[in-house]
Write an enzyme that holds these catalytic residues in place. Sequence first.
Site, PDB file in Angstrom:
ATOM      1  N   HIS A 268       0.858  -1.206   0.000  1.00 55.20           N
ATOM      2  CA  HIS A 268       0.000   0.000   0.000  1.00 55.20           C
ATOM      3  C   HIS A 268       0.884   1.242   0.000  1.00 55.20           C
ATOM      4  O   HIS A 268       1.668   1.433  -0.904  1.00 55.20           O
ATOM      5  CB  HIS A 268      -0.947  -0.093   1.203  1.00 55.20           C
ATOM      6  CG  HIS A 268      -2.052   0.916   1.265  1.00 55.20           C
ATOM      7  ND1 HIS A 268      -2.411   1.736   0.230  1.00 55.20           N
ATOM      8  CD2 HIS A 268      -2.875   1.236   2.292  1.00 55.20           C
ATOM      9  CE1 HIS A 268      -3.423   2.509   0.595  1.00 55.20           C
ATOM     10  NE2 HIS A 268      -3.729   2.245   1.853  1.00 55.20           N
ATOM     11  N   HIS A 307      -2.805  -2.408  -9.620  1.00 51.99           N
ATOM     12  CA  HIS A 307      -3.745  -1.723  -8.726  1.00 51.99           C
ATOM     13  C   HIS A 307      -5.045  -2.509  -8.687  1.00 51.99           C
ATOM     14  O   HIS A 307      -5.461  -3.087  -9.682  1.00 51.99           O
ATOM     15  CB  HIS A 307      -4.029  -0.306  -9.258  1.00 51.99           C
ATOM     16  CG  HIS A 307      -4.573   0.614  -8.218  1.00 51.99           C
ATOM     17  ND1 HIS A 307      -5.896   0.629  -7.885  1.00 51.99           N
ATOM     18  CD2 HIS A 307      -3.953   1.494  -7.403  1.00 51.99           C
ATOM     19  CE1 HIS A 307      -6.090   1.522  -6.925  1.00 51.99           C
ATOM     20  NE2 HIS A 307      -4.934   2.060  -6.611  1.00 51.99           N
ATOM     21  N   ASP A 363       2.634   5.133  -6.927  1.00 58.16           N
ATOM     22  CA  ASP A 363       3.901   4.988  -6.196  1.00 58.16           C
ATOM     23  C   ASP A 363       5.109   4.795  -7.102  1.00 58.16           C
ATOM     24  O   ASP A 363       6.238   4.848  -6.629  1.00 58.16           O
ATOM     25  CB  ASP A 363       3.788   3.791  -5.242  1.00 58.16           C
ATOM     26  CG  ASP A 363       2.810   4.086  -4.122  1.00 58.16           C
ATOM     27  OD1 ASP A 363       1.759   3.415  -4.047  1.00 58.16           O
ATOM     28  OD2 ASP A 363       3.080   5.026  -3.358  1.00 58.16           O
TER      29      ASP A 363
HETATM   30  C1  SDX Z   1      -1.553   2.108  -3.403  1.00 60.57           C
HETATM   31  O1  SDX Z   1      -6.272   0.846  -3.204  1.00 60.57           O
HETATM   32  C2  SDX Z   1      -5.775   1.986  -3.432  1.00 60.57           C
HETATM   33  O2  SDX Z   1      -6.411   2.874  -3.936  1.00 60.57           O
HETATM   34  C3  SDX Z   1      -4.322   2.155  -3.010  1.00 60.57           C
HETATM   35  C4  SDX Z   1      -3.657   3.450  -3.457  1.00 60.57           C
HETATM   36  C5  SDX Z   1      -4.237   4.636  -2.739  1.00 60.57           C
HETATM   37  O3  SDX Z   1      -4.126   5.751  -3.263  1.00 60.57           O
HETATM   38  O4  SDX Z   1      -4.692   4.464  -1.584  1.00 60.57           O
HETATM   39  O5  SDX Z   1      -3.835   3.623  -4.852  1.00 60.57           O
HETATM   40  C6  SDX Z   1      -2.168   3.431  -3.145  1.00 60.57           C
HETATM   41  O6  SDX Z   1      -1.493   1.303  -2.502  1.00 60.57           O
HETATM   42  C7  SDX Z   1      -1.072   1.784  -4.798  1.00 60.57           C
HETATM   43  C8  SDX Z   1      -0.568   0.312  -4.932  1.00 60.57           C
HETATM   44  C9  SDX Z   1       0.874   0.286  -4.405  1.00 60.57           C
HETATM   45  N1  SDX Z   1       1.361  -1.084  -4.304  1.00 60.57           N
HETATM   46  C10 SDX Z   1       2.300  -1.588  -5.143  1.00 60.57           C
HETATM   47  O7  SDX Z   1       2.785  -0.969  -6.081  1.00 60.57           O
HETATM   48  C11 SDX Z   1       2.779  -2.986  -4.800  1.00 60.57           C
HETATM   49  C12 SDX Z   1       2.853  -3.831  -6.083  1.00 60.57           C
HETATM   50  N2  SDX Z   1       1.477  -4.027  -6.553  1.00 60.57           N
HETATM   51  C13 SDX Z   1       0.848  -5.304  -6.157  1.00 60.57           C
HETATM   52  O8  SDX Z   1       1.162  -5.709  -4.865  1.00 60.57           O
HETATM   53  C14 SDX Z   1      -0.631  -5.331  -6.546  1.00 60.57           C
HETATM   54  O9  SDX Z   1      -0.738  -4.863  -7.827  1.00 60.57           O
HETATM   55  C15 SDX Z   1      -1.653  -4.604  -5.684  1.00 60.57           C
HETATM   56  C16 SDX Z   1      -1.568  -4.998  -4.248  1.00 60.57           C
HETATM   57  C17 SDX Z   1      -1.491  -3.131  -5.798  1.00 60.57           C
HETATM   58  C18 SDX Z   1      -3.039  -4.991  -6.220  1.00 60.57           C
HETATM   59  O10 SDX Z   1      -3.147  -6.328  -6.022  1.00 60.57           O
HETATM   60  P1  SDX Z   1      -4.504  -7.136  -6.385  1.00 60.57           P
HETATM   61  O11 SDX Z   1      -5.568  -6.225  -6.874  1.00 60.57           O
HETATM   62  O12 SDX Z   1      -4.829  -7.996  -5.236  1.00 60.57           O
HETATM   63  O13 SDX Z   1      -4.077  -7.932  -7.653  1.00 60.57           O
HETATM   64  P2  SDX Z   1      -3.557  -9.395  -7.550  1.00 60.57           P
HETATM   65  O14 SDX Z   1      -2.524  -9.499  -6.472  1.00 60.57           O
HETATM   66  O15 SDX Z   1      -4.742 -10.281  -7.508  1.00 60.57           O
HETATM   67  O16 SDX Z   1      -2.778  -9.541  -8.946  1.00 60.57           O
HETATM   68  C19 SDX Z   1      -3.412 -10.049 -10.075  1.00 60.57           C
HETATM   69  C20 SDX Z   1      -2.269 -10.723 -10.843  1.00 60.57           C
HETATM   70  C21 SDX Z   1      -1.529 -11.775 -10.027  1.00 60.57           C
HETATM   71  O17 SDX Z   1      -0.940 -12.682 -10.958  1.00 60.57           O
HETATM   72  P3  SDX Z   1      -1.596 -14.190 -11.085  1.00 60.57           P
HETATM   73  O18 SDX Z   1      -1.659 -14.737  -9.679  1.00 60.57           O
HETATM   74  O19 SDX Z   1      -2.966 -13.931 -11.698  1.00 60.57           O
HETATM   75  O20 SDX Z   1      -0.655 -14.909 -12.015  1.00 60.57           O
HETATM   76  O21 SDX Z   1      -1.270  -9.735 -11.171  1.00 60.57           O
HETATM   77  C22 SDX Z   1      -0.047 -10.061 -10.523  1.00 60.57           C
HETATM   78  C23 SDX Z   1      -0.392 -11.013  -9.387  1.00 60.57           C
HETATM   79  O22 SDX Z   1       0.730 -11.839  -9.104  1.00 60.57           O
HETATM   80  N3  SDX Z   1       0.496  -8.807 -10.015  1.00 60.57           N
HETATM   81  C24 SDX Z   1       1.776  -8.463 -10.122  1.00 60.57           C
HETATM   82  C25 SDX Z   1       1.839  -7.177  -9.553  1.00 60.57           C
HETATM   83  N4  SDX Z   1       0.624  -6.799  -9.107  1.00 60.57           N
HETATM   84  C26 SDX Z   1      -0.207  -7.819  -9.386  1.00 60.57           C
HETATM   85  N5  SDX Z   1       2.840  -9.107 -10.648  1.00 60.57           N
HETATM   86  C27 SDX Z   1       4.010  -8.422 -10.604  1.00 60.57           C
HETATM   87  N6  SDX Z   1       4.165  -7.200 -10.068  1.00 60.57           N
HETATM   88  C28 SDX Z   1       3.103  -6.542  -9.542  1.00 60.57           C
HETATM   89  N7  SDX Z   1       3.263  -5.320  -8.998  1.00 60.57           N
END
Ligand code: SDX
Length: 436
Positions: A268, A307, A363
């Site tokens: 996050h 996201h 981010d």
């Molecule tokens: C913020 O919610 C908000 O609004 C938050 C925010 C705000 O203003 O408050 O916008 C701020 O928190 C932005 C997000 C910052 N976090 C990151 O950058 C961390 C990296 N991102 C991931 O951890 C992820 O994308 C999330 C947590 C942001 C979202 O995760 P989801 O919606 O639960 O998506 P998911 O984990 O189900 O992913 C779907 C697929 C998966 O692959 P499969 O299992 O289908 O093969 O996408 C992949 C995930 O492994 N994936 C990624 C990835 N993010 C998702 N693979 C590689 N790198 C990534 N960053």
Amino acid sequence: MGEETLSVTDNRTGRSYEMPIKDGAVRAMDFRQIKVHDDDFGLKLYDPAFTNTASCRSEITYIDGDRGILRYRGYPIEQLAAQSTYLETAYLILFGELPTRAQFVEWEHDITIHTYIHENAKKFMDGFLYDAHPMGMLVSTVAALSTFYPQSKEIFDEEDRLLHMKRLIAKMPTMAAFAYRHSSGLPYAYPDNDLSYTGNLLNMLYKFSEAKYQPDPVLERALDVLFILHADHEQNCSTNAMRCVGSSHGDPYSTIAAACAALYGPLHGGANEAVLKMLTEIASIENVPKFVDRVKDGEDLLMGFGHRVYKNFDPRASVIKELAHQVFEVTGRNPLLDIALELERIALEDEYFIERKLYPNVDFYSGIIYQSMGFPVSMFPVLFAIPRTVGWIAQWQEMLLDEEQKIARPRQIYVGHDQRDYISWDRRESRQGAVA
Ligand code: SDX
């Protein structure tokens, strides 16, 4: 189009049910009538991490993840970033309308006169280890403020509630700056109420022996735009924490500490810190393809990408990317930007990221700008928490005043042991497969 209702047939009984559809949703409680036996609990909805559950009705922030739209109270984020200031946007988010000039003058005055924190707060700041993480210090200090303002428990007294919301907006930069100065081994620099909201933060962070700190106007404005972009984001993890913890009707200081703690996580608000660590570890453009392969093999996350809501560009990332060039004219270009641009280029062309709709989020670029502005990486989540304070308290207040809301208490699906009898000591060691 047909009626705004959902027809559901329970094949276990053959019975059918009609449920109203309102604003694109059905009420979860309407499923409780679906039973096999009259004394059944009724159907629950199972939704781990609330991926498709609306917890509230809100008027504050609108996001369209597919079209990359973000609006505060109906105003597009791009217009606010270009024409507003953080304090004006904070007023809009909290009160629902842009302020008149007179309203803004009063609002700015009220925030400015609350920037100091009680001198005793320095005593527990001093108690942290010399290299304590500033976000851990902020979470603790904002919770501790509840002990200085016992009156803040009167959350349904409108005047009291507003006073403490103003205090939180005003004091977060001071607590953040004091945490930074402590972890840098520097004396605290006090607020200078002649300066703007972000100018004063830069003053408390970077003032040394000069009689009066003069913030660089480009950096002061860049920080103001970054704060506008981070002010609210509907029901994200930390706002959900704010609403959930706040639903037990505690004081706003203890409640916002919970939101801060949720923001701290690397998935996050801690993501911009994780992005910098990732870019630093990649170290050169030549290493980017190897890192991308690691991500595609599931060995790493591409921090700053992806996201839960945006399945297109995060509109904030686009604004921040533009802002980076203005900052670099003052600070000099951050070499990590080249690695970030190469990562983005490859990711936006690669099927793995395209099919998962992974785009840069807020981010991905913010950390590079913060580093160029001289902030240590550990301050990045703190720089997220400061502007998000107004979003948290606006959402908290909306929850408190929403007659449909009450203490948050989700259900569960129990998949543990059925009833079993107590086992005496002597019989335990002899049991097969006893868990160590
Ligand atoms: C913020 O919610 C908000 O609004 C938050 C925010 C705000 O203003 O408050 O916008 C701020 O928190 C932005 C997000 C910052 N976090 C990151 O950058 C961390 C990296 N991102 C991931 O951890 C992820 O994308 C999330 C947590 C942001 C979202 O995760 P989801 O919606 O639960 O998506 P998911 O984990 O189900 O992913 C779907 C697929 C998966 O692959 P499969 O299992 O289908 O093969 O996408 C992949 C995930 O492994 N994936 C990624 C990835 N993010 C998702 N693979 C590689 N790198 C990534 N960053």
